[in-house]
Enzyme design. Structure first.
Site, PDB file in Angstrom:
ATOM      1  N   GLY A  85      23.789 -20.514  54.424  1.00  0.00           N
ATOM      2  CA  GLY A  85      22.745 -19.827  55.166  1.00  0.00           C
ATOM      3  C   GLY A  85      21.833 -18.881  54.429  1.00  0.00           C
TER       4      GLY A  85
ATOM      5  CB  THR B  84      22.117 -19.475  49.257  1.00  0.00           C
ATOM      6  OG1 THR B  84      23.151 -18.540  48.922  1.00  0.00           O
ATOM      7  CG2 THR B  84      21.575 -20.101  47.993  1.00  0.00           C
TER       8      THR B  84
ATOM      9  CB  SER C 176      26.216 -16.717  56.237  1.00  0.00           C
ATOM     10  OG  SER C 176      26.560 -15.920  55.143  1.00  0.00           O
ATOM     11  N   GLY C 177      28.000 -18.517  54.152  1.00  0.00           N
ATOM     12  CA  GLY C 177      29.321 -18.899  53.630  1.00  0.00           C
ATOM     13  C   GLY C 177      30.495 -18.297  54.377  1.00  0.00           C
TER      14      GLY C 177
ATOM     15  CG  ASP D  87      31.604 -21.151  51.472  1.00  0.00           C
ATOM     16  OD1 ASP D  87      30.464 -21.344  51.012  1.00  0.00           O
ATOM     17  OD2 ASP D  87      32.227 -20.088  51.326  1.00  0.00           O
TER      18      ASP D  87
ATOM     19  CG  HIS E 232      33.809 -16.587  52.061  1.00  0.00           C
ATOM     20  ND1 HIS E 232      33.191 -15.420  51.715  1.00  0.00           N
ATOM     21  CD2 HIS E 232      33.096 -17.572  51.491  1.00  0.00           C
ATOM     22  CE1 HIS E 232      32.152 -15.692  50.954  1.00  0.00           C
ATOM     23  NE2 HIS E 232      32.070 -16.994  50.802  1.00  0.00           N
TER      24      HIS E 232
END
Length: 153
Positions: free
Chosen positions: A46, A48, A65-66, A71, A98
């Site tokens: 997200g 990035t 987002s990760g 991820d 995470h």
């Protein structure tokens, strides 16, 4: 486990991921390589992905987002054969909440024999390879055979 081959098309599907301390480095790399990357399909976690679109105008399929599941979304795409390469600038000196997701993502790229660069030097080698713009066959686990051996007839 038995293996089979998968053909990676000349137009690659590339995941771009970066930890917070590495985002600017990845954004700089993408800006430097904007022309060759524009010929491929880009995915990113997200934050990035959104930064990448703002700074480069490249179309990016942004996940969450990760830490919020991005991820894992990228990992799902890898498992489904929808990602051909991953550029993941991660920060080996700082733990992230995470970390288990990060480890799982790195495990999946290894299981599915996906090209991965975790630093700028390796990313430069990948993008400058003549194979970057060619169709390539890779060896992957034969998951259908794996299932067939474990399921009752």
């Amino acid at each position: 486990m038995e293996s089979t081959t998968r053909t990676i098309a000349a137009r690659k599907h590339i995941a771009l991921v970066a930890h917070d301390h590495c985002k600017q480095s990845l954004l700089d790399w993408v800006e430097t390589n904007k022309a060759p990357l524009s010929e491929h399909v880009l995915y990113a976690t997200g934050t990035t992905g959104n930064l990448m679109q703002l700074k480069t105008d490249l179309p990016v399929n942004s996940m969450l987002s990760g830490p919020m599941g991005g991820d894992q979304q990228v990992g799902t795409l890898i498992s489904e054969g929808k990602i051909d390469m991953m550029i993941f600038f991660w920060d080996p000196l700082n733990a992230v909440p995470h970390d288990p997701d990060v480890k799982a993502l790195l495990r999946l790229v290894t299981v599915w024999n996906i090209l991965v660069a975790t630093d700028r030097s390796t990313a430069d080698f990948l993008i400058s390879s003549p194979l970057f713009h060619q169709e390539v066959a890779i060896v992957i686990p034969d998951y259908q055979r794996y299932l067939a051996e474990r399921l009752p007839s």
